[in-house]
Enzyme design. Structure first.
Site, short mmCIF file in Angstrom:
data_model
loop_
_atom_site.label_atom_id
_atom_site.label_comp_id
_atom_site.label_asym_id
_atom_site.label_seq_id
_atom_site.Cartn_x
_atom_site.Cartn_y
_atom_site.Cartn_z
N ASN A 9 0.90 -1.16 0.03
CA ASN A 9 -0.03 -0.12 0.05
C ASN A 9 0.83 1.15 -0.04
O ASN A 9 1.53 1.42 0.99
CB ASN A 9 -1.02 -0.10 1.08
CG ASN A 9 -2.00 1.05 1.34
OD1 ASN A 9 -1.40 2.28 1.09
ND2 ASN A 9 -3.17 0.79 1.37
N ASP A 69 -1.96 -3.93 9.51
CA ASP A 69 -3.30 -4.11 9.17
C ASP A 69 -4.24 -3.22 9.56
O ASP A 69 -4.35 -3.08 10.64
CB ASP A 69 -3.92 -5.76 9.39
CG ASP A 69 -4.97 -6.07 8.48
OD1 ASP A 69 -4.64 -6.29 7.16
OD2 ASP A 69 -6.29 -6.16 8.95
N SER A 70 -5.16 -2.45 8.83
CA SER A 70 -5.80 -1.40 9.28
C SER A 70 -7.13 -1.09 8.74
O SER A 70 -7.39 -1.84 7.72
CB SER A 70 -4.94 0.05 9.20
OG SER A 70 -4.32 -0.09 7.94
N PHE A 152 -4.76 8.68 2.11
CA PHE A 152 -4.98 7.63 1.03
C PHE A 152 -6.30 7.19 1.55
O PHE A 152 -6.83 7.60 2.62
CB PHE A 152 -3.95 6.73 0.92
CG PHE A 152 -3.62 5.84 2.03
CD1 PHE A 152 -2.88 6.42 3.18
CD2 PHE A 152 -4.42 4.76 2.32
CE1 PHE A 152 -2.55 5.75 4.20
CE2 PHE A 152 -4.04 3.86 3.47
CZ PHE A 152 -3.06 4.25 4.38
N GLY A 153 -6.88 6.25 0.86
CA GLY A 153 -8.13 5.52 1.57
C GLY A 153 -9.25 6.57 1.98
O GLY A 153 -9.80 7.48 1.41
N ASP A 155 -9.23 8.88 3.88
CA ASP A 155 -9.05 10.32 4.58
C ASP A 155 -9.88 11.39 4.20
O ASP A 155 -10.31 12.07 4.93
CB ASP A 155 -7.44 10.38 4.35
CG ASP A 155 -6.48 9.63 5.05
OD1 ASP A 155 -7.06 8.94 6.05
OD2 ASP A 155 -5.49 9.72 4.80
N LYS A 175 -0.30 14.40 10.05
CA LYS A 175 -0.93 12.93 10.15
C LYS A 175 -0.25 11.99 11.04
O LYS A 175 -0.81 11.49 12.02
CB LYS A 175 -1.24 12.29 9.02
CG LYS A 175 -2.26 11.08 8.98
CD LYS A 175 -2.76 10.39 7.62
CE LYS A 175 -3.31 9.10 7.89
NZ LYS A 175 -3.69 8.45 6.44
N HIS A 180 -4.18 6.85 13.85
CA HIS A 180 -4.03 5.38 14.40
C HIS A 180 -2.90 4.75 14.17
O HIS A 180 -2.10 4.15 15.18
CB HIS A 180 -5.29 4.60 13.73
CG HIS A 180 -5.28 4.74 12.14
ND1 HIS A 180 -5.21 5.78 11.40
CD2 HIS A 180 -5.17 3.87 11.38
CE1 HIS A 180 -5.12 5.74 10.32
NE2 HIS A 180 -5.09 4.48 10.14
N ARG A 181 -2.04 5.04 12.80
CA ARG A 181 -0.90 4.23 12.69
C ARG A 181 0.14 4.80 13.55
O ARG A 181 1.20 4.14 14.07
CB ARG A 181 -0.59 4.53 11.05
CG ARG A 181 0.64 3.94 10.67
CD ARG A 181 0.59 3.82 9.18
NE ARG A 181 -0.39 3.03 8.69
CZ ARG A 181 -1.54 3.26 8.19
NH1 ARG A 181 -1.84 4.88 7.86
NH2 ARG A 181 -2.71 2.76 7.68
P1 ITT Z 1 -1.26 -4.35 2.46
O1 ITT Z 1 -1.97 -5.52 3.19
O2 ITT Z 1 -0.36 -4.64 1.48
O3 ITT Z 1 -0.73 -3.58 3.90
P2 ITT Z 1 -3.99 -3.08 2.09
O4 ITT Z 1 -4.22 -1.78 1.59
O5 ITT Z 1 -4.67 -4.35 1.51
O6 ITT Z 1 -2.26 -3.32 1.89
P3 ITT Z 1 -5.17 -3.39 4.75
O7 ITT Z 1 -5.75 -5.02 4.35
O8 ITT Z 1 -4.74 -3.32 6.00
O9 ITT Z 1 -4.04 -2.89 3.59
O10 ITT Z 1 -6.56 -2.51 4.47
C1 ITT Z 1 -6.21 -1.34 5.03
C2 ITT Z 1 -7.26 -0.22 4.20
O11 ITT Z 1 -7.92 0.49 5.37
C3 ITT Z 1 -6.93 0.67 3.38
O12 ITT Z 1 -6.89 0.13 1.98
C4 ITT Z 1 -7.87 2.01 3.50
O13 ITT Z 1 -9.02 1.70 2.61
C5 ITT Z 1 -8.08 1.84 4.90
N1 ITT Z 1 -6.98 2.57 5.70
C6 ITT Z 1 -6.21 2.15 6.54
N2 ITT Z 1 -5.48 3.20 7.23
C7 ITT Z 1 -5.84 4.37 6.70
C8 ITT Z 1 -5.56 5.55 6.88
O14 ITT Z 1 -4.57 6.05 7.25
N3 ITT Z 1 -6.22 6.45 6.11
C9 ITT Z 1 -7.16 6.31 5.20
N4 ITT Z 1 -7.52 4.83 5.16
C10 ITT Z 1 -6.96 3.90 5.70
#
Ligand code: ITT
Length: 200
Positions: A9, A69-70, A152-153, A155, A175, A180-181
């Protein structure tokens, strides 16, 4: 010195780079490996999935590995999308599609009921076999419209009342002070020294 993070990611990688640069560590990720290693993320919790990523990759490359994992837990949706946050709108994993789906699911829900939190579980795997996990969270409110183009995601939909800003309006550095991270990374502080010893 180098720290290997088991993620593909790009949003996560950028935040980890900003965090570890300050500690003088170089960040490497799955994007730097020539081969693709499959991790089956079939756990029931963020911690389970973070451990699976860290262990699978750590055992393959024989080095200490950090994994993240988030996701987003929305109270009005009983904690969804949760561990399925990355593929909420389907396997294609598009942030735009996920945000659109979230807005649709929450349509008609008033602001006071749009409370949510970001959750981040980090797992550290050491070649000795030791694994440690921690969790960080960050509270906010899901807004009605997208705003901001950092991060990203989810946000652009995540409103922080104490700052009166969207998460996507913050710089990486801002950020990394409250996310959370960031909160999870702080909990791993005791392990960076051990990490440095193993990765000379
Ligand atoms: P990896 O497994 O390769 O690390 P991934 O994107 O599949 O990548 P996750 O399964 O942990 O990872 O899913 C995390 C999702 O949660 C991410 O794609 C976002 O949609 C959301 N997310 C996590 N942290 C975020 C953040 O800081 N800001 C916004 N969205 C977040």
């Amino acid at each position: 010195k180098e720290i290997f993070i088991a993620t593909r990611n790009k949003g996560k990688i950028a935040e980890f780079k900003a965090f570890f640069q300050q500690k003088g560590l170089t960040v490497k990720s799955l994007l730097d490996l020539p081969e693709e290693i499959d991790v089956v993320e079939d756990g029931n919790t963020f911690e389970d999935n973070a451990m699976k990523k860290a262990e699978t990759i750590g055992k393959r490359i024989g080095k200490a590995v950090l994994a993240d994992d988030s996701g987003l837990e929305v109270d009005a949706l009983n904690g969804k999308p949760g561990i399925f946050s990355a593929r909420y709108a389907g396997e294609a994993k598009s942030d735009e599609a996920n945000n659109k789906k979230l807005l649709t699911e929450l349509s008609g829900v008033p602001d006071k009921d749009r409370t949510a939190r970001f959750v981040c579980a980090l797992a550290i795997y050491f070649p000795t076999g030791k694994v440690k996990t921690v969790r960080g969270t960050c509270d906010g409110i899901i807004s009605q419209t997208l705003e901001g183009d950092h991060g990203f995601g989810y946000d652009p939909l995540f409103y922080l009342p104490q700052l009166d800003k969207m998460m996507a309006e913050l710089t990486k550095e801002e950020k990394n002070k409250l996310s959370h991270r960031a909160n999870a990374l702080v909990k791993l502080a005791d392990y960076w020294e051990e990490w440095s010893k193993e990765n000379i």
